[in-house]
Design a protein around this motif. Structure first.
Motif, short mmCIF file in Angstrom:
data_model
loop_
_atom_site.label_atom_id
_atom_site.label_comp_id
_atom_site.label_asym_id
_atom_site.label_seq_id
_atom_site.Cartn_x
_atom_site.Cartn_y
_atom_site.Cartn_z
N PRO A 1 68.94 15.84 17.33
CA PRO A 1 70.05 16.95 17.41
C PRO A 1 69.70 18.12 16.31
N GLY A 2 68.91 18.05 15.32
CA GLY A 2 68.38 19.18 14.80
C GLY A 2 67.81 20.11 15.47
N VAL A 3 66.92 19.58 16.15
CA VAL A 3 66.18 20.61 17.07
C VAL A 3 66.98 21.23 18.12
N LEU A 4 67.96 20.38 18.76
CA LEU A 4 69.00 21.01 19.67
C LEU A 4 69.74 22.11 18.97
N PHE A 5 70.08 22.08 17.70
CA PHE A 5 70.76 23.12 17.28
C PHE A 5 70.11 24.23 16.72
N GLU A 6 68.81 24.17 16.50
CA GLU A 6 68.13 25.22 15.90
C GLU A 6 67.53 26.20 17.04
N ALA A 7 67.65 25.82 18.26
CA ALA A 7 67.02 26.60 19.30
C ALA A 7 67.65 27.74 19.61
N ARG A 8 67.00 28.83 20.02
CA ARG A 8 67.56 30.05 20.17
C ARG A 8 68.44 30.18 21.53
N ALA A 9 67.98 29.25 22.55
CA ALA A 9 69.06 29.45 23.80
C ALA A 9 69.21 27.82 24.17
N ARG A 10 70.26 27.64 24.80
CA ARG A 10 70.46 26.24 25.40
C ARG A 10 71.09 26.45 26.63
N PHE A 11 70.29 26.12 27.88
CA PHE A 11 70.83 26.38 29.23
C PHE A 11 71.05 25.07 29.58
N THR B 1 84.88 18.62 26.94
CA THR B 1 85.34 19.89 26.41
C THR B 1 87.02 19.46 25.96
N ARG B 2 87.48 18.43 26.62
CA ARG B 2 89.07 17.95 26.20
C ARG B 2 89.15 17.04 25.33
N ASP B 3 88.37 15.98 25.12
CA ASP B 3 88.44 14.93 24.00
C ASP B 3 88.13 15.64 22.68
N ASP B 4 88.83 14.90 21.77
CA ASP B 4 88.55 14.98 20.29
C ASP B 4 86.99 14.92 20.09
N LEU B 5 86.53 16.08 19.03
CA LEU B 5 85.21 16.13 18.88
C LEU B 5 84.36 14.62 18.31
N ASN B 6 83.78 14.05 19.09
CA ASN B 6 83.03 12.83 18.59
C ASN B 6 81.62 12.62 19.26
N PRO B 7 80.51 13.29 18.88
CA PRO B 7 79.44 13.37 19.64
C PRO B 7 78.70 12.01 19.53
N LEU B 8 79.01 10.90 18.68
CA LEU B 8 78.66 9.63 18.89
C LEU B 8 79.24 8.98 20.11
N ARG B 9 80.40 9.38 20.47
CA ARG B 9 80.89 8.93 21.58
C ARG B 9 80.52 9.80 22.82
N LEU B 10 80.52 10.94 22.76
CA LEU B 10 80.35 12.02 23.74
C LEU B 10 79.24 12.79 23.35
N PRO B 11 77.84 12.31 23.30
CA PRO B 11 76.76 13.14 22.87
C PRO B 11 76.75 14.57 23.36
N GLY B 12 77.30 14.83 24.49
CA GLY B 12 77.44 16.00 25.18
C GLY B 12 78.08 17.22 24.31
N GLN B 13 78.84 16.46 23.57
CA GLN B 13 79.56 17.60 22.43
C GLN B 13 78.79 18.41 21.45
N LEU B 14 77.33 17.73 21.32
CA LEU B 14 76.29 18.44 20.50
C LEU B 14 76.07 19.79 20.82
N LEU B 15 76.15 20.02 22.23
CA LEU B 15 75.97 21.34 22.73
C LEU B 15 76.83 22.11 22.70
N LEU B 16 78.17 21.71 22.01
CA LEU B 16 79.46 22.69 21.94
C LEU B 16 79.41 23.06 20.31
N ALA B 17 78.63 22.56 19.55
CA ALA B 17 78.85 22.66 17.93
C ALA B 17 78.76 24.17 17.96
N PRO B 18 79.54 24.89 16.88
CA PRO B 18 79.65 26.05 16.80
C PRO B 18 77.98 26.71 16.61
N LEU B 19 77.31 25.87 15.67
CA LEU B 19 76.03 26.37 15.45
C LEU B 19 75.15 26.38 16.56
#
Ligand code: 6PG
Length: 239
Positions: free
Chosen positions: A177-187, A203-221
């Motif tokens: 995840p740290g690498v995913l967060f640092e990238a200049r662009a994620r497509f 997009t709809r469920d409560d934020l819980n990337p452990l359950r829904l890892p795709g939410q890592l892509l929605l992190a504000p950072l």
């Protein structure tokens, strides 16, 4: 919130994603003199590879990595490297020295270590900041090879690791995840009706990337741009 571009068909979404990658690569080469991209695997990127082949970009000057890889030899039908090599890198005449594949033929922990070393060497020993990460989304909402329940989803400082994916009994090597967060662009390229449900859930469920890892892509950072077709977009429209 999700930043999504919706296209009529999977082919159109793949072409949109390919164009965004070409633009990001050209910008990186112009502004920083280097371009580093990591590709995802699976079946979705094949149409994108086809579109990338038709675009004029500094492909041969780009350094190519993988977001994740299955622990199989490089000529195996499941190898993400193999698919990209055949459908993209060989047709584009990318020099071998620019291709930084995961050595999936090695024992998983060793493959991950070698991959991490290769990434760090390419980034001059600094924590990697990729110009582009091309991501995918699984039907179970995994992204990269971070599957639901994987404890490494909570890691923030590692670069790459070997993970055993129980549901498919397969070892993989994945960026963390740290690498995913640092990238200049994620497509994120997500097309087809089977992507509607994971898009809806992340997009709809409560934020819980452990359950829904795709939410890592929605992190504000780590905001990402999603390229979706109408079949997948049904999930976003339901939110
Ligand atoms: C892989 C991936 C993976 C992929 C999703 C979607 O090696 O499988 O990189 O994370 O992006 O599983 O795969 P599909 O495109 O096949 O649906």
């Amino acid at each position: 919130m999700i930043d999504a571009l919706v296209y009529p068909t999977a082919r159109d979404a793949a072409a949109g994603c390919a164009q965004a990658i070409a633009d990001a690569v050209n910008e990186a080469l112009e502004q920083r003199g280097a371009a580093r991209i990591a590709l995802s695997g699976g079946s979705t990127p094949l149409l994108m590879f086809e579109a990338m082949r038709t675009l004029d970009a500094g492909w041969a000057l780009t350094d190519w990595f993988w977001v994740d890889e299955r622990c199989v030899p490089p000529d195996h039908e499941l190898s993400n490297y193999s698919a990209a090599a055949r459908h993209l890198l060989e047709p584009l005449n990318v020099p071998a020295a620019r291709i930084h594949r995961v050595r999936g033929e090695l024992p998983p922990a060793e493959a991950a270590l070698r991959y991490e070393e290769e990434i760090l060497a390419a980034f001059g020993g600094e924590f990697p900041v990729f110009d582009v990460l091309q991501m995918g989304l699984g039907a179970d909402a995994h992204t990269a090879s971070l599957f639901p329940g994987e404890p490494l989803i909570e890691s923030r400082d590692g670069v790459a690791a070997a993970v055993f994916v129980e549901k498919i009994a397969q070892w993989r090597v994945t960026l963390l995840p740290g690498v995913l967060f640092e990238a200049r662009a994620r497509f994120v390229l997500a097309t087809g009706a089977d992507k509607a449900d994971p898009l809806r859930r992340i997009t709809r469920d409560d934020l819980n990337p452990l359950r829904l890892p795709g939410q890592l892509l929605l992190a504000p950072l780590a905001p990402s741009r999603f390229f979706v077709d109408e079949a997948a977009a049904v999930g976003i429209e339901q939110c």
